[in-house]
Each structure stands twice: as structure tokens, then as C-alpha cells.
Design an enzyme around this catalytic site. Structure first.
Site, PDB file in Angstrom:
ATOM      1  N   SER A  97     -20.777 -10.860 -27.739  1.00  0.00           N
ATOM      2  CA  SER A  97     -20.104  -9.866 -28.585  1.00  0.00           C
ATOM      3  C   SER A  97     -19.086 -10.523 -29.500  1.00  0.00           C
ATOM      4  O   SER A  97     -18.607  -9.916 -30.451  1.00  0.00           O
ATOM      5  CB  SER A  97     -19.383  -8.852 -27.695  1.00  0.00           C
ATOM      6  OG  SER A  97     -18.292  -9.488 -27.037  1.00  0.00           O
ATOM      7  N   GLY A  98     -18.736 -11.765 -29.179  1.00  0.00           N
ATOM      8  CA  GLY A  98     -17.661 -12.411 -29.942  1.00  0.00           C
ATOM      9  C   GLY A  98     -16.316 -12.185 -29.269  1.00  0.00           C
ATOM     10  O   GLY A  98     -15.291 -12.687 -29.718  1.00  0.00           O
ATOM     11  N   GLY A  99     -16.306 -11.421 -28.162  1.00  0.00           N
ATOM     12  CA  GLY A  99     -15.082 -11.261 -27.373  1.00  0.00           C
ATOM     13  C   GLY A  99     -14.871 -12.498 -26.511  1.00  0.00           C
ATOM     14  O   GLY A  99     -15.743 -13.372 -26.447  1.00  0.00           O
ATOM     15  N   VAL A 100     -13.721 -12.549 -25.840  1.00  0.00           N
ATOM     16  CA  VAL A 100     -13.360 -13.745 -25.073  1.00  0.00           C
ATOM     17  C   VAL A 100     -14.384 -14.031 -23.958  1.00  0.00           C
ATOM     18  O   VAL A 100     -14.894 -15.147 -23.835  1.00  0.00           O
ATOM     19  CB  VAL A 100     -11.961 -13.570 -24.422  1.00  0.00           C
ATOM     20  CG1 VAL A 100     -11.549 -14.821 -23.672  1.00  0.00           C
ATOM     21  CG2 VAL A 100     -10.928 -13.213 -25.468  1.00  0.00           C
ATOM     22  N   ASP A 101     -14.708 -12.999 -23.165  1.00  0.00           N
ATOM     23  CA  ASP A 101     -15.513 -13.242 -21.968  1.00  0.00           C
ATOM     24  C   ASP A 101     -16.920 -13.737 -22.298  1.00  0.00           C
ATOM     25  O   ASP A 101     -17.382 -14.740 -21.748  1.00  0.00           O
ATOM     26  CB  ASP A 101     -15.601 -11.969 -21.113  1.00  0.00           C
ATOM     27  CG  ASP A 101     -14.227 -11.448 -20.752  1.00  0.00           C
ATOM     28  OD1 ASP A 101     -13.270 -12.231 -20.816  1.00  0.00           O
ATOM     29  OD2 ASP A 101     -14.105 -10.252 -20.430  1.00  0.00           O
ATOM     30  N   SER A 102     -17.605 -13.024 -23.202  1.00  0.00           N
ATOM     31  CA  SER A 102     -18.975 -13.459 -23.478  1.00  0.00           C
ATOM     32  C   SER A 102     -18.982 -14.793 -24.217  1.00  0.00           C
ATOM     33  O   SER A 102     -19.889 -15.599 -24.051  1.00  0.00           O
ATOM     34  CB  SER A 102     -19.757 -12.389 -24.246  1.00  0.00           C
ATOM     35  OG  SER A 102     -19.192 -12.151 -25.500  1.00  0.00           O
ATOM     36  N   SER A 103     -17.944 -15.074 -24.997  1.00  0.00           N
ATOM     37  CA  SER A 103     -17.882 -16.360 -25.712  1.00  0.00           C
ATOM     38  C   SER A 103     -17.732 -17.512 -24.729  1.00  0.00           C
ATOM     39  O   SER A 103     -18.384 -18.552 -24.858  1.00  0.00           O
ATOM     40  CB  SER A 103     -16.695 -16.392 -26.684  1.00  0.00           C
ATOM     41  OG  SER A 103     -16.880 -15.425 -27.676  1.00  0.00           O
ATOM     42  N   LYS A 156      -8.780 -13.121 -16.225  1.00  0.00           N
ATOM     43  CA  LYS A 156      -8.783 -13.323 -17.682  1.00  0.00           C
ATOM     44  C   LYS A 156      -8.060 -14.603 -18.101  1.00  0.00           C
ATOM     45  O   LYS A 156      -8.540 -15.348 -18.959  1.00  0.00           O
ATOM     46  CB  LYS A 156      -8.115 -12.114 -18.343  1.00  0.00           C
ATOM     47  CG  LYS A 156      -8.318 -12.014 -19.831  1.00  0.00           C
ATOM     48  CD  LYS A 156      -9.679 -11.457 -20.106  1.00  0.00           C
ATOM     49  CE  LYS A 156      -9.907 -11.021 -21.517  1.00  0.00           C
ATOM     50  NZ  LYS A 156     -11.139 -10.223 -21.617  1.00  0.00           N
ATOM     51  N   GLU A 186       5.181 -11.189  -5.897  1.00  0.00           N
ATOM     52  CA  GLU A 186       4.194 -11.396  -6.957  1.00  0.00           C
ATOM     53  C   GLU A 186       4.648 -10.887  -8.327  1.00  0.00           C
ATOM     54  O   GLU A 186       4.093 -11.268  -9.335  1.00  0.00           O
ATOM     55  CB  GLU A 186       2.856 -10.754  -6.566  1.00  0.00           C
ATOM     56  CG  GLU A 186       2.832  -9.221  -6.538  1.00  0.00           C
ATOM     57  CD  GLU A 186       3.357  -8.625  -5.229  1.00  0.00           C
ATOM     58  OE1 GLU A 186       4.055  -9.337  -4.479  1.00  0.00           O
ATOM     59  OE2 GLU A 186       3.107  -7.430  -4.980  1.00  0.00           O
ATOM     60  N   CYS A 201       5.322  -6.043   1.733  1.00  0.00           N
ATOM     61  CA  CYS A 201       5.633  -4.606   1.692  1.00  0.00           C
ATOM     62  C   CYS A 201       4.929  -3.851   2.820  1.00  0.00           C
ATOM     63  O   CYS A 201       5.235  -4.071   3.981  1.00  0.00           O
ATOM     64  CB  CYS A 201       5.304  -4.042   0.310  1.00  0.00           C
ATOM     65  SG  CYS A 201       6.116  -2.467   0.016  1.00  0.00           S
ATOM     66  N   TYR A 202       3.939  -2.971   2.501  1.00  0.00           N
ATOM     67  CA  TYR A 202       3.222  -2.286   3.585  1.00  0.00           C
ATOM     68  C   TYR A 202       2.636  -3.312   4.562  1.00  0.00           C
ATOM     69  O   TYR A 202       2.645  -3.105   5.785  1.00  0.00           O
ATOM     70  CB  TYR A 202       2.104  -1.413   3.004  1.00  0.00           C
ATOM     71  CG  TYR A 202       1.280  -0.713   4.060  1.00  0.00           C
ATOM     72  CD1 TYR A 202       1.731   0.445   4.673  1.00  0.00           C
ATOM     73  CD2 TYR A 202       0.045  -1.235   4.459  1.00  0.00           C
ATOM     74  CE1 TYR A 202       0.987   1.074   5.654  1.00  0.00           C
ATOM     75  CE2 TYR A 202      -0.715  -0.608   5.443  1.00  0.00           C
ATOM     76  CZ  TYR A 202      -0.236   0.546   6.031  1.00  0.00           C
ATOM     77  OH  TYR A 202      -0.975   1.167   7.006  1.00  0.00           O
ATOM     78  N   HIS A 214       8.345  -7.614  -3.184  1.00  0.00           N
ATOM     79  CA  HIS A 214       7.113  -8.051  -3.864  1.00  0.00           C
ATOM     80  C   HIS A 214       7.328  -9.392  -4.570  1.00  0.00           C
ATOM     81  O   HIS A 214       7.795  -9.415  -5.714  1.00  0.00           O
ATOM     82  CB  HIS A 214       6.681  -6.999  -4.890  1.00  0.00           C
ATOM     83  CG  HIS A 214       6.148  -5.763  -4.256  1.00  0.00           C
ATOM     84  ND1 HIS A 214       4.842  -5.631  -3.857  1.00  0.00           N
ATOM     85  CD2 HIS A 214       6.761  -4.605  -3.910  1.00  0.00           C
ATOM     86  CE1 HIS A 214       4.654  -4.454  -3.311  1.00  0.00           C
ATOM     87  NE2 HIS A 214       5.811  -3.804  -3.326  1.00  0.00           N
ATOM     88  N   GLY A 266       0.855  -1.188   0.000  1.00  0.00           N
ATOM     89  CA  GLY A 266       0.000   0.000   0.000  1.00  0.00           C
ATOM     90  C   GLY A 266       0.879   1.222   0.000  1.00  0.00           C
ATOM     91  O   GLY A 266       2.067   1.135   0.327  1.00  0.00           O
TER      92      GLY A 266
END
Ligand code: XMP
Length: 516
Positions: free
Chosen positions: A222-228, A372, A170, A82-83, A168, A55
Site C-alpha cells: 500500500s505504500g504504508g509503513v508495514d507493507s513497505s 510498530k 511501564e 497493579c492488579y 505502573h 486489570g
């Protein structure tokens, strides 16, 4: 069966989503929660491990986020980053001070063993970014790593199940960060690694079947990744009870509408409704040249068409959308996750506002817990074509933001052809995976050229290719000259009305990725 849970307590650091993703990559289900989450609620969630994020604050600032000491009495292993590391030391009676020299960037640490450093070389590189440091440990703690300027780069008290790193783990710049997180999750907490995508699909399909019963579900595709991926998952769960509505405004890339339709009608069991409304969009956009105005018209027309189709299909049953976990966090719906003390609220294109007259039995977001990369993994497992699962981002207004000036049918055709040629050459060149986004733009500029014995006065095509981690900043990609040469040749020879090609060498900032 419920997965074991790791909670990432958000203290406002910039890498919080990254921490959660890294935990998930380790096969551990993880959710981000605000540091303000009451202890009672944390107890109820019964996490197997907790991580305090970094943070921007100093623990001595009155307004900086703090945490009740009780959290350390829950007998749940905690990792402070970290913080989070300074807060752990401070809350348990240690001392935090300002560094005489802040550490930023890649720093070498040397460790002396300890739970977090199993299978990590004694000297290794980590990513540091701090101006405060822990100068005195709480009772019972011991230092496990130091750097030249930081005497407590890592410390722990296994009896209290407390572990902390000033750096960090990550970020990929920390050479052994992945191993360090793995050690915390598996050795300190005892996670079993039960977050597996195959199980996710099976469990979600079962949950969706129970929730939906014999009702209908409607999804905007929409043909995008998420809605597909959401469509494929719902199709597996309820087959023909699902109707996908796909609005093709005529501003997609070459043959894309047909590809989406073929994929979902041939490979998946569902009702597929395609609304072709190019003419409606073209007439609404006639004579409009202002970029904001164009975007507004495209957005408004899109939702008018979409909701009309939904009304026509009927609103009994459920409405589904391809919302993913970062959308929920960024819109402030991520189970109280927030960036430190102020949750960032922004509307998100994956979460549409429903008109007041439309009422469903409920909304379903089957991907609402996934990042994602997890959505892509699920998509691959469900058999969605690679090309669709790994699609580069494509703006909602489509080619509308890549045709500068008035949008006409002829311009759409020129740009679709040019973009297809550019993409084909990039694919053949083998550099596709190095680029995050690449496309052609039609800048509404005509220039003089020669073709055989004729003088031409025709369109200029700009090509754009960028590399980026997060699209907030981007670099123009250093595409090899021979690839650029082939692209330029083919564009001028194969695409009618193109007689000149330029390459956009602007980074973001000052430019944006899209031209409008
Ligand atoms: P800019 O142009 O802002 O683009 O640098 C950053 C990323 O966002 C995409 N983009 C959009 N995506 N709706 C979307 O869904 C939009 O209106 C939109 N505008 C830009 C852009 O393609 C790039 O990946």
C-alpha cells in the site's frame, strides 16, 4: 537461535501492550498471553521471566481473573504490576483491601532498597491507579516501597523469585519505571538482552528462505509503513521470487504513487506491479456524496482490482501481508492474548479476507511478532527511505475521506496541491516531529474573495493538525501563527481555485481526526 522469552500474562489492563513494548525496548523478546494459558503450556514455552499485568477487577470479585498457585512453583521470576501485584499477594496468602482513599496519578514513593530499586533514588514519582491495596503480605515477603496512602507500594521475596509493584512502571509518568523494569529483567531474571533488530533481520531472512524455497510470493503493497517493510524484508530473502502488487486508485497524496514505485523498483530487487485505476474509481464514485457510501465503494473497488490482479499473477506459492503484532492481538490471534477474559475481536485492515476461489500454499506474515516502533527500526536498517518509514498514518480510502461531497478529478488535484504546500511549510517550520498527523481537507465550500480587481468565488481549504498518543483521543495542534500565516498565503497564491483557508480547532472527541 531462539530468543529468551518474557511472558506478559494479560489480566485485562489497559497498558498491556505498553508493558510488552517496554520489555522489548530493554532488548528482551516478549509475548502477551491470556491469563488463562494452561500452566503446562507456559512450562513448554520455557520463559525466563513472567509479568502479571494490571486489570480493572478486584481480586475478591468472583468473576475476576485468577491464576493457579502452581505458577509460583515454576522457579521462574514473576513481576506483578497493579492488579497483578494484588493477585500475587492474595494467591500466596496475603490480604487485599479497599483503600479508604484511592490513589490516581503521579504519586511520590520512597523505597528501602530491594532488587527492583537498584540505581533508583530513594524518593521518586510513580504512576498509580488503584482502589484496592495489599494490606498484609504473604509469609516471607518484605515491603520495599511505600507512599503516603499505600503501605505496600512495592514488595518482594527474592527466595521465591516474586516481585511486585502497585504502580505502573511501564508508563512514562513513572520517572524510574524503565530502570525498575530493567532491574527485574536483568537482575531478577537474568535476561541477556538478545532481542536485537539486526539479529531479527538475519534470522527472519533465513526463516523466509527456508519456508519459501523456490516458490513465488505475492504481497499487496500500500505504500504504508508495514507493507513497505514486509516488502523490503521479503525482497532481501527471495529477491525476484517476490511480486508486489500496488493498487494506485488515484487518491494518494501528490506524487506519492511515483515515489512508492521508484523506491521499490530502484532500491529493491523484486517484481513490482502497479495498477493505475483512477478512472475506474472516479466513475464508481460519480455523483456519490454520502461518506459511508464513498468509503464502501472505495473499499469494494480496491479489493476487486487487487484480487483480479492477484488472479492474473497466479496463486501458486505464498501470499504475504504486513500484519504486525498489535494487529494479531487486536484481532484475537495474538497467541491467545486477550483483554482479560474477553478477547477483543475486530477485523483489521492489515489482515485482508481472501476470496474463496483464491488459494495459496500459505500466508506469510514476516512482521507478525513486531510492534510498530520495531517495524520502523527494521525498515531503517533495510534502507527504506526515512520519509516512508516515518510516514504519518494515511487512511485506506486516501484523499477520498478528505474531499467532502462528490469526488472529482479537479477536486483531487486541488487537494493534492494544497496538501503538498501545507506539508512543505510544516517541514520547513521545524515543528513536524511535534505533530502526529497533519493534512489539508477540501470541504466542498465555495466563498467569495477578491484577487487583484476581480471578485472570485472559489474553494475553501481547511487544514488539520493533531497531537495524540494513540489516535483514540487527539488535540488540535497549537501551530504558531506565523506558520499558519505562511501556509494561508501560499495556499491562496499557489494553489489554483483556493481563495480562503481555515484552521480546524476541534479536538477528538467531539471531532474525529478525519472529516469523513
Ligand atoms: P479518526 O478519523 O477515526 O482517525 O479519528 C483516527 C486515525 O485513523 C486513521 N483512519 C484510517 N486508517 N483506514 C485506515 O487505515 C481508514 O479507513 C481510516 N479512517 C481513519 C486516521 O487517519 C487517523 O490516523
Amino acid at each position: 537461535m531462539k530468543n529468551q522469552l518474557c511472558i506478559v500474562l494479560d489480566f485485562g489492563g489497559q497498558y498491556n501492550q505498553l508493558i510488552a513494548r517496554r520489555v522489548r525496548e530493554n532488548g528482551v523478546y516478549c509475548e502477551i498471553k491470556s491469563y488463562k494459558t494452561p500452566i503446562e503450556e507456559i512450562k513448554k514455552l520455557n520463559p525466563t521471566g513472567i509479568i502479571f499485568t494490571g486489570g480493572p477487577n478486584s481480586v475478591y470479585d468472583e468473576t475476576s481473573p485468577h491464576i493457579s498457585k502452581e505458577i509460583f512453583d515454576l522457579d521462574i521470576p514473576i513481576l506483578g504490576i497493579c492488579y497483578g501485584c494484588q493477585l500475587m499477594a492474595y494467591t500466596l496468602g496475603g490480604k487485599v483491601e479497599s483503600c479508604t482513599k484511592s490513589e490516581y496519578g503521579k504519586i511520590e514513593i520512597s523505597h528501602s532498597g530491594g532488587t527492583l530499586f537498584k540505581d533508583v533514588p530513594e524518593k521518586n514519582i510513580v504512576w498509580m491507579s488503584h482502589t484496592d491495596f495489599v494490606s498484609q503480605l504473604p509469609e516471607g515477603f518484605k515491603v520495599t516501597a511505600k507512599s503516603e496512602d499505600c503501605p505496600c507500594a512495592a514488595f518482594e521475596c527474592p527466595e521465591k523469585k516474586c516481585y511486585a509493584v502497585q504502580f505502573h512502571p511501564e508508563v512514562t509518568h513513572s520517572e524510574y519505571g524503565k530502570q525498575i523494569l530493567h532491574n527485574f529483567l536483568y537482575d531478577a531474571c537474568g535476561f541477556t538482552g538478545d532481542w536485537i533488530m539486526d539479529d531479527f533481520i538475519e534470522n527472519t531472512v533465513e526463516k523466509l528462505r527456508n519456508q519459501i524455497g523456490d516458490k513465488k510470493v505475492i504481497l499487496g503493497l500500500s505504500g504504508g509503513v508495514d507493507s513497505s517493510v514486509a516488502a523490503a524484508l521479503l525482497s532481501r530473502a527471495v529477491g525476484k521470487q517476490l511480486t508486489c502488487v500496488f493498487v494506485d486508485q488515484g487518491l494518494m497524496r501528490k506524487d506519492e504513487g511515483d515515489f512508492v514505485e521508484n523506491t521499490f523498483t530502484k532500491m529493491f530487487d523484486m517484481n513490482f506491479v502497479r495498477v493505475n485505476c483512477k478512472d475506474k474509481f472516479l466513475s464508481a464514485l460519480k455523483g456519490v456524496t454520502d461518506p459511508e457510501q464513498k468509503r464502501k465503494i472505495i473499499g469494494t473497488e480496491f479489493y476487486n482490482v487487487f484480487w483480479d490482479k492477484i488472479r492474473e499473477q497466479g496463486t501458486d506459492g505464498f501470499f504475504a501481508q504486513g500484519t504486525i503484532y498489535p494487529d494479531r492481538i487486536e484481532s484475537g490471534r495474538g497467541n491467545e492474548a486477550g483483554h482479560g477474559s474477553t478477547a477483543v475481536i475486530k477485523t483489521h485492515h492489515n489482515m485482508v479476507k481472501m476470496p474463496d476461489d483464491i488459494k495459496f500454499d500459505g500466508t506469510i506474515e514476516p512482521l507478525g511478532d513486531l510492534f510498530k516502533d520495531e517495524v520502523r527500526a527494521v525498515g531503517e536498517k533495510l534502507g527504506i527511505p526515512h520519509e516512508l518509514v516515518w510516514r504519518q498514518p494515511f487512511p485506506g480510502p486516501g484523499l477520498g475521506v478528505r474531499i467532502i461531497g462528490e469526488i472529482t478529478e479537479e477536486k483531487i488535484k486541488i487537494l493534492q496541491e494544497a496538501d503538498a504546500v501545507f506539508r512543505d511549510e510544516i517541514k520547513k517550520s521545524g515543528i513536524e516531529s511535534q505533530l502526529k498527523q497533519f493534512f489539508a481537507v477540501l470541504p466542498d465550500v465555495r466563498t467569495v474573495g477578491v484577487m487583484g480587481d476581480h471578485r472570485t468565488y472559489d474553494h475553501l481549504i481547511a487544514i488539520r493538525a493533531v497531537t495524540t498518543d494513540d489516535f483514540m483521543t487527539a488535540d488540535w495542534a497549537k501551530i504558531p501563527y506565523d506558520v499558519l500565516a505562511r501556509v494561508s498565503n501560499r495556499l491562496c497564491n499557489e494553489v489554483e481555485h483556493v481563495n480562503r483557508v481555515v484552521y480546524d480547532i476541534t479536538s477528538k472527541p467531539p471531532g474525529t481526526v478525519e472529516w469523513e
